[in-house]
Design a protein around this motif. Structure first.
Motif, PDB file in Angstrom:
ATOM      1  N   GLN A  75       0.842  -1.193   0.000  1.00  0.00           N
ATOM      2  CA  GLN A  75       0.000   0.000   0.000  1.00  0.00           C
ATOM      3  C   GLN A  75       0.875   1.240   0.000  1.00  0.00           C
ATOM      4  O   GLN A  75       1.952   1.251   0.590  1.00  0.00           O
ATOM      5  N   ASN A  76       0.431   2.275  -0.673  1.00  0.00           N
ATOM      6  CA  ASN A  76       1.235   3.489  -0.789  1.00  0.00           C
ATOM      7  C   ASN A  76       1.293   4.257   0.534  1.00  0.00           C
ATOM      8  O   ASN A  76       0.430   4.108   1.406  1.00  0.00           O
ATOM      9  N   ASP A  77       2.303   5.093   0.667  1.00  0.00           N
ATOM     10  CA  ASP A  77       2.460   5.926   1.856  1.00  0.00           C
ATOM     11  C   ASP A  77       1.573   7.163   1.744  1.00  0.00           C
ATOM     12  O   ASP A  77       1.286   7.646   0.643  1.00  0.00           O
ATOM     13  N   PRO A  78       1.161   7.728   2.876  1.00  0.00           N
ATOM     14  CA  PRO A  78       0.433   9.007   2.830  1.00  0.00           C
ATOM     15  C   PRO A  78       1.369  10.131   2.413  1.00  0.00           C
ATOM     16  O   PRO A  78       2.596   9.988   2.432  1.00  0.00           O
ATOM     17  N   ALA A  79       0.783  11.250   2.025  1.00  0.00           N
ATOM     18  CA  ALA A  79       1.594  12.415   1.653  1.00  0.00           C
ATOM     19  C   ALA A  79       2.418  12.871   2.850  1.00  0.00           C
ATOM     20  O   ALA A  79       1.952  12.798   3.990  1.00  0.00           O
ATOM     21  N   PRO A  80       3.658  13.310   2.639  1.00  0.00           N
ATOM     22  CA  PRO A  80       4.496  13.772   3.757  1.00  0.00           C
ATOM     23  C   PRO A  80       3.816  14.908   4.508  1.00  0.00           C
ATOM     24  O   PRO A  80       3.205  15.787   3.905  1.00  0.00           O
ATOM     25  N   SER A  81       3.939  14.875   5.813  1.00  0.00           N
ATOM     26  CA  SER A  81       3.325  15.912   6.632  1.00  0.00           C
ATOM     27  C   SER A  81       4.048  17.241   6.438  1.00  0.00           C
ATOM     28  O   SER A  81       5.267  17.278   6.272  1.00  0.00           O
ATOM     29  N   LEU A  82       3.275  18.314   6.447  1.00  0.00           N
ATOM     30  CA  LEU A  82       3.861  19.648   6.316  1.00  0.00           C
ATOM     31  C   LEU A  82       4.365  20.173   7.651  1.00  0.00           C
ATOM     32  O   LEU A  82       5.031  21.207   7.703  1.00  0.00           O
ATOM     33  N   LEU A 101     -15.394   3.594 -11.075  1.00  0.00           N
ATOM     34  CA  LEU A 101     -14.403   4.636 -10.814  1.00  0.00           C
ATOM     35  C   LEU A 101     -14.604   5.185  -9.415  1.00  0.00           C
ATOM     36  O   LEU A 101     -15.711   5.590  -9.054  1.00  0.00           O
ATOM     37  N   ILE A 102     -13.549   5.190  -8.629  1.00  0.00           N
ATOM     38  CA  ILE A 102     -13.611   5.741  -7.269  1.00  0.00           C
ATOM     39  C   ILE A 102     -12.484   6.757  -7.108  1.00  0.00           C
ATOM     40  O   ILE A 102     -11.487   6.729  -7.833  1.00  0.00           O
ATOM     41  N   ARG A 103     -12.642   7.686  -6.171  1.00  0.00           N
ATOM     42  CA  ARG A 103     -11.618   8.708  -5.928  1.00  0.00           C
ATOM     43  C   ARG A 103     -11.076   8.543  -4.518  1.00  0.00           C
ATOM     44  O   ARG A 103     -11.852   8.493  -3.555  1.00  0.00           O
ATOM     45  N   VAL A 104      -9.752   8.429  -4.387  1.00  0.00           N
ATOM     46  CA  VAL A 104      -9.125   8.145  -3.092  1.00  0.00           C
ATOM     47  C   VAL A 104      -7.898   9.039  -2.904  1.00  0.00           C
ATOM     48  O   VAL A 104      -7.378   9.626  -3.862  1.00  0.00           O
ATOM     49  N   HIS A 105      -7.431   9.142  -1.634  1.00  0.00           N
ATOM     50  CA  HIS A 105      -6.155   9.800  -1.362  1.00  0.00           C
ATOM     51  C   HIS A 105      -5.030   8.834  -1.726  1.00  0.00           C
ATOM     52  O   HIS A 105      -5.236   7.624  -1.870  1.00  0.00           O
ATOM     53  N   SER A 125       8.580   2.651  -4.465  1.00  0.00           N
ATOM     54  CA  SER A 125       8.465   3.654  -5.519  1.00  0.00           C
ATOM     55  C   SER A 125       9.793   4.380  -5.677  1.00  0.00           C
ATOM     56  O   SER A 125      10.616   4.416  -4.759  1.00  0.00           O
ATOM     57  N   PHE A 126       9.975   4.997  -6.843  1.00  0.00           N
ATOM     58  CA  PHE A 126      11.272   5.615  -7.161  1.00  0.00           C
ATOM     59  C   PHE A 126      11.587   6.778  -6.231  1.00  0.00           C
ATOM     60  O   PHE A 126      12.693   6.934  -5.757  1.00  0.00           O
ATOM     61  N   ILE A 127      10.603   7.613  -5.992  1.00  0.00           N
ATOM     62  CA  ILE A 127      10.824   8.758  -5.089  1.00  0.00           C
ATOM     63  C   ILE A 127       9.768   8.706  -4.013  1.00  0.00           C
ATOM     64  O   ILE A 127       8.623   9.084  -4.232  1.00  0.00           O
ATOM     65  N   ARG A 128      10.174   8.239  -2.844  1.00  0.00           N
ATOM     66  CA  ARG A 128       9.209   8.009  -1.774  1.00  0.00           C
ATOM     67  C   ARG A 128       8.699   9.309  -1.168  1.00  0.00           C
ATOM     68  O   ARG A 128       7.539   9.445  -0.849  1.00  0.00           O
ATOM     69  N   GLU A 129       9.587  10.247  -1.014  1.00  0.00           N
ATOM     70  CA  GLU A 129       9.203  11.497  -0.370  1.00  0.00           C
ATOM     71  C   GLU A 129       9.514  12.668  -1.290  1.00  0.00           C
ATOM     72  O   GLU A 129      10.209  13.605  -0.916  1.00  0.00           O
ATOM     73  N   LEU A 130       8.952  12.612  -2.484  1.00  0.00           N
ATOM     74  CA  LEU A 130       9.269  13.630  -3.483  1.00  0.00           C
ATOM     75  C   LEU A 130       8.917  15.027  -3.006  1.00  0.00           C
ATOM     76  O   LEU A 130       9.705  15.958  -3.113  1.00  0.00           O
ATOM     77  N   SER A 131       7.724  15.183  -2.458  1.00  0.00           N
ATOM     78  CA  SER A 131       7.279  16.522  -2.057  1.00  0.00           C
ATOM     79  C   SER A 131       8.235  17.133  -1.043  1.00  0.00           C
ATOM     80  O   SER A 131       8.583  18.311  -1.127  1.00  0.00           O
ATOM     81  N   SER A 132       8.689  16.332  -0.066  1.00  0.00           N
ATOM     82  CA  SER A 132       9.617  16.849   0.937  1.00  0.00           C
ATOM     83  C   SER A 132      10.939  17.236   0.292  1.00  0.00           C
ATOM     84  O   SER A 132      11.535  18.249   0.635  1.00  0.00           O
ATOM     85  N   GLU A 133      11.401  16.416  -0.683  1.00  0.00           N
ATOM     86  CA  GLU A 133      12.672  16.701  -1.319  1.00  0.00           C
ATOM     87  C   GLU A 133      12.592  17.944  -2.180  1.00  0.00           C
ATOM     88  O   GLU A 133      13.508  18.752  -2.235  1.00  0.00           O
ATOM     89  N   VAL A 134      11.459  18.103  -2.853  1.00  0.00           N
ATOM     90  CA  VAL A 134      11.278  19.293  -3.673  1.00  0.00           C
ATOM     91  C   VAL A 134      11.313  20.532  -2.793  1.00  0.00           C
ATOM     92  O   VAL A 134      11.942  21.528  -3.097  1.00  0.00           O
ATOM     93  N   LYS A 135      10.648  20.481  -1.649  1.00  0.00           N
ATOM     94  CA  LYS A 135      10.633  21.642  -0.762  1.00  0.00           C
ATOM     95  C   LYS A 135      12.016  21.918  -0.184  1.00  0.00           C
ATOM     96  O   LYS A 135      12.341  23.040   0.126  1.00  0.00           O
ATOM     97  N   THR A 136      12.829  20.845  -0.031  1.00  0.00           N
ATOM     98  CA  THR A 136      14.185  21.077   0.443  1.00  0.00           C
ATOM     99  C   THR A 136      14.969  21.867  -0.602  1.00  0.00           C
ATOM    100  O   THR A 136      15.729  22.766  -0.295  1.00  0.00           O
ATOM    101  N   GLU A 137      14.739  21.537  -1.885  1.00  0.00           N
ATOM    102  CA  GLU A 137      15.427  22.248  -2.945  1.00  0.00           C
ATOM    103  C   GLU A 137      14.948  23.692  -3.035  1.00  0.00           C
ATOM    104  O   GLU A 137      15.672  24.583  -3.421  1.00  0.00           O
TER     105      GLU A 137
END
Length: 777
Positions: A24-31, A110-114, A188-200
């Motif tokens: 199962q996929n991970d939730p979005a990184p916490s802000l 079709l269903i919509r999920v996080h 997955s290839f980039i597990r915490e992409l959002s966090s890494e992008v914000k670091t950049e």
């Protein structure tokens, strides 16, 4: 296990099996930081460590009441932890509302999920603007183009076909696709992409950077200076206990305890306040950043206009009839399957003729057109200047006329071939006119920014004449200065464009980024608003990125602010919160640094003197509590929306330096006259030192609290009353002698009367003759 039927997707049983297997996929990184991290970051600090070590030394002397400074530090830290956890809960709640959802096919529905509900082998429906939270491979596609710049660094869109892999972190710039998930969570290839992008793209706080520079200097100074003071007292015959207490008093005074904490708390409280107003803050320093912005780049849709487009009319060209033009446009827009605002407006206006396309070219921000090929021929829809191989003066005149009236003009043409680089023979069929609704309160919002000396620039992919017309209706100044970026030839002088024009039309994503760079080169702080994938490069480049919640997930993932209601008026709250934080911290920072400055100065002086340090640790408590600690928390959270001065250190030093000089002067006068000449005992000279330090501290507090109001006057009066009560009723607790002594009163009363004129003279001399000549950063 792969689904046996790609038309139906996984069954509920399949899903449960994968969840049980950890697929199962991970939730979005916490802000926000975790509660555990909040506790550790607030408790495990360098200055807290020093406080604990100093308290241990005082414990060794047996003078336990002198450990009270540890209670003040604990109280400040507890307030910080409480406020940050409180803010975290509010921000997390808003973060959940802004999280992207994804469309999956399961059991034929079709269903919509996080993203955390996606499992391996799921079928995920993707469209333009989506950012992949998982790895996948394409099952079916219509003109899919993907931006993998997050992974490769190359922003050129990559065309994808059935069977090609899709990597987590990439986002769709055009087309649609059905993909089967191959990697989730840790696989997955980039597990915490959002966090890494914000670091950049981390937001930097000038305020915190300046304070941290002060902290670094103190870190270097405090230990060796404390050691020198201790050695000096021992060499000069002080007892071990007296040397320890004097050294601890000096070192405790040097610590601006609470200043960094207060800044962080102020930002956290601002983020909580903004969350209540449906503004999600992804980086706390960005609140301060927006307060410093002097160039605000606006996208037309969603900021100037409401984003609610409406079809108005068709204008046939040549031998095409209105019915034919309407039918071709309807067949095109339904076959292409774009989900942008323009496509939605046209779909709502016309029924689907159910044309079957053999080839589809979805809309691309770079191409500025979309198209499809049918049995009857190939057709395209988009900006005429990007479709026609050569300019048509008559057509340009008509397009300009409609654009000047505020219409969004689309060009429909028949083409001999449908490729990204060459459309072959282009036969015009007509124009489609769409109206754009001006956003409610837009005029007032932009007028407020203009009054605050924030230059407004409009950057859009639409016709510049259309954009300028709408911007003019919204009251944006300088709209007559417009440029069509599609007409410019390389090399483009972006610095000249940025300095000359207000409205930029037909701008490509790369050009948006270069314009932002040009303003930054001119020493401007730039904020960028956007909601589409064409805004991503500019948002990432800008000092402050603002995204609409209705926009693409890729855009939201790199923005500093997400407007949950997609209401740009909320940015006024962000601007004011940022100004409140910066102005108030500039104001109260002086209170903290006064104590630091006079403590460093006194420590240096008394290293070379045989006498004991003028304070004991317990005696600093009422000074720190009533002139700094308690009032600073109230003042830091006060409304203050004045324009920023941009001179943090000057604002601080204008108050802190004169106050520190006055305090050192009074203490040395008490020591030399009272202690040496009048032979006052140490308990009396230390009492007078506390009194005069407090008197100057309250003078500085009054100056920091300006402009005064009832609340601030009441705060100062209450603090002053508490300070006086310490001398009257709690003198023994704080190692103070009685002030009800005629001989002593004859000494301190004239000194108290002299505080205001002395402070005024010192400040005038420093402010006019010294600080005015220094170039502060």
């Amino acid at each position: 296990m792969t689904p046996t039927n790609l038309e139906t997707g996984l069954t509920n049983t399949d899903v449960q099996q994968r969840i049980a297997a950890g697929q199962q996929n991970d939730p979005a990184p916490s802000l926000t930081r975790s509660v555990k991290r909040i506790f550790s970051d607030n408790l495990l600090t360098w200055f807290n460590l020093i406080n604990v070590l100093l308290a241990a030394l005082v414990f060794f002397t047996g003078s336990y009441k002198n450990m009270l400074f540890l209670g003040v530090a604990f109280f400040n830290t507890a307030i910080g932890i409480f406020q940050e956890i409180r803010s975290k809960r509010q921000i997390d709640k808003m973060s959940f509302l802004s999280e992207a959802t994804y469309q999956l096919k399961r059991e034929g529905k079709l269903i919509r999920v996080h993203q955390d509900a996606i499992v391996k082998d799921d079928l995920i429906m993707l469209s333009r603007g989506d950012q992949l939270p998982v790895d996948a491979h394409i099952v079916s596609t219509q003109g899919l183009e993907v931006d993998e710049s997050q992974i490769t660094g190359e922003s050129t869109p990559i065309a994808k076909q059935v069977g090609d892999p899709l990597t987590s972190g990439s986002f769709l710039v055009s087309g649609q696709a059905v993909a089967q998930v191959t990697g989730v969570g840790r696989t997955s290839f980039i597990r915490e992409l959002s966090s890494e992008v914000k670091t950049e793209h981390a937001s930097h706080s000038q305020l915190l950077d300046t304070i941290n520079r002060i902290i670094k200097i103190l870190t270097i100074v405090i230990v060796p200076l404390g050691a020198a003071l201790f050695i000096s007292k021992m060499v000069n015959g002080n007892s071990l206990n007296a040397a320890i207490l004097g050294t601890v008093a000096g070192m405790v005074g040097m610590i601006p305890e609470g200043l960094v904490l207060l800044t962080s708390v102020s930002l956290a409280v601002s983020a909580m306040n903004l969350a209540r107003r449906h503004v999600l803050v992804r980086e706390l320093p960005a609140i301060e950043g927006l307060a410093r912005v002097d160039v605000l780049c606006l996208d037309k849709t969603g900021t100037i206009t409401s984003g609610k487009l409406k079809f108005d009319q068709v204008v046939p060209l040549g031998n095409t009839t209105s019915d034919d033009l309407q039918t071709v446009t309807s067949g095109l827009i339904h076959a292409i399957g774009d989900e942008n605002e323009t496509a939605t407006a046209l779909k709502d206006a016309w029924p689907n003729p159910n044309w079957t396309a053999s080839k589809v070219m979805p809309f691309s921000s770079a191409r500025k057109w979309s198209g499809a090929e049918f049995d009857t021929g190939a057709y395209v829809l988009g900006a005429p200047e990007f479709i026609l191989p050569e300019p048509d003066p008559e057509l340009q005149k008509r397009v300009h006329k409609y654009a000047s009236e505020g219409y969004r003009v689309l060009f429909v043409a028949r083409v001999s071939q449908l490729t990204a680089d060459d459309l072959g023979t282009v036969t015009p069929m007509g124009l489609v006119l769409i109206t754009d609704e001006l956003r409610e309160n837009a005029t007032n919002t932009f007028a407020y920014f203009a009054n605050q000396d924030v230059a407004l620039k409009v950057i859009s992919g639409d016709n510049p004449t259309t954009v300028a017309s709408i911007a003019s209706r919204a009251g944006i100044a300088g709209c007559e200065h417009l440029v069509d970026m599609s007409t410019l030839e390389a090399p483009i002088d972006y610095d000249h464009l940025a300095a000359t024009y207000t409205v930029f039309g037909r701008v490509t994503p790369t050009q948006k980024r270069e314009l932002v760079k040009a303003w930054q080169r001119a020493d401007h702080t730039v904020a960028m608003t956007g909601d589409g994938v064409n805004d991503i490069l500019a948002l990432r480049q800008a000092d402050c990125g603002i995204a609409m919640a209705s926009g693409s997930e890729a855009t939201k993932s790199i923005a500093d602010f997400v407007l949950i209601d997609s209401n740009f008026d909320a940015m006024l709250n962000v601007l004011n919160e940022g100004r409140r934080v910066v102005n108030n911290i500039e104001r109260v920072a002086a209170l903290y640094l006064i104590k630091t400055m006079y403590s460093v100065a006194l420590s240096l002086i008394f290293v070379f003197m045989a006498s004991s340090y003028p304070f004991q640790p317990i005696q600093l408590t009422p000074i720190s509590m009533f002139t700094v600690g308690i009032p600073s928390f109230f003042l830091a959270l006060e409304p203050n929306h004045e324009r920023l001065s941009g001179q943090f250190m000057k604002q601080v030093m204008v108050i802190a330096a004169p106050a520190a000089i006055c305090i050192v002067s009074y203490i040395m006068f008490v020591f030399l006259v009272g202690g040496v000449q009048l032979q006052m005992p140490y308990v009396q000279t230390s009492t007078l030192s506390v009194m005069m330090t407090g008197a100057v501290g309250f003078m500085a507090l009054l100056m920091c609290a300006r402009p005064l109001n009832r609340m601030k006057i009441g705060l100062v009066v209450i603090m002053l009353t508490c300070f006086i009560l310490v001398f009257v009723f709690l003198g023994h607790l704080f190692s103070l002698s009685s002030i009800f002594n005629f001989r002593l009163a004859m000494f301190y009363l004239p000194l108290l009367v002299s505080v205001y004129p002395f402070f005024y003279v010192v400040q005038e001399l420093l402010g006019k003759r010294l600080f005015s000549r220094i170039r502060w950063r």
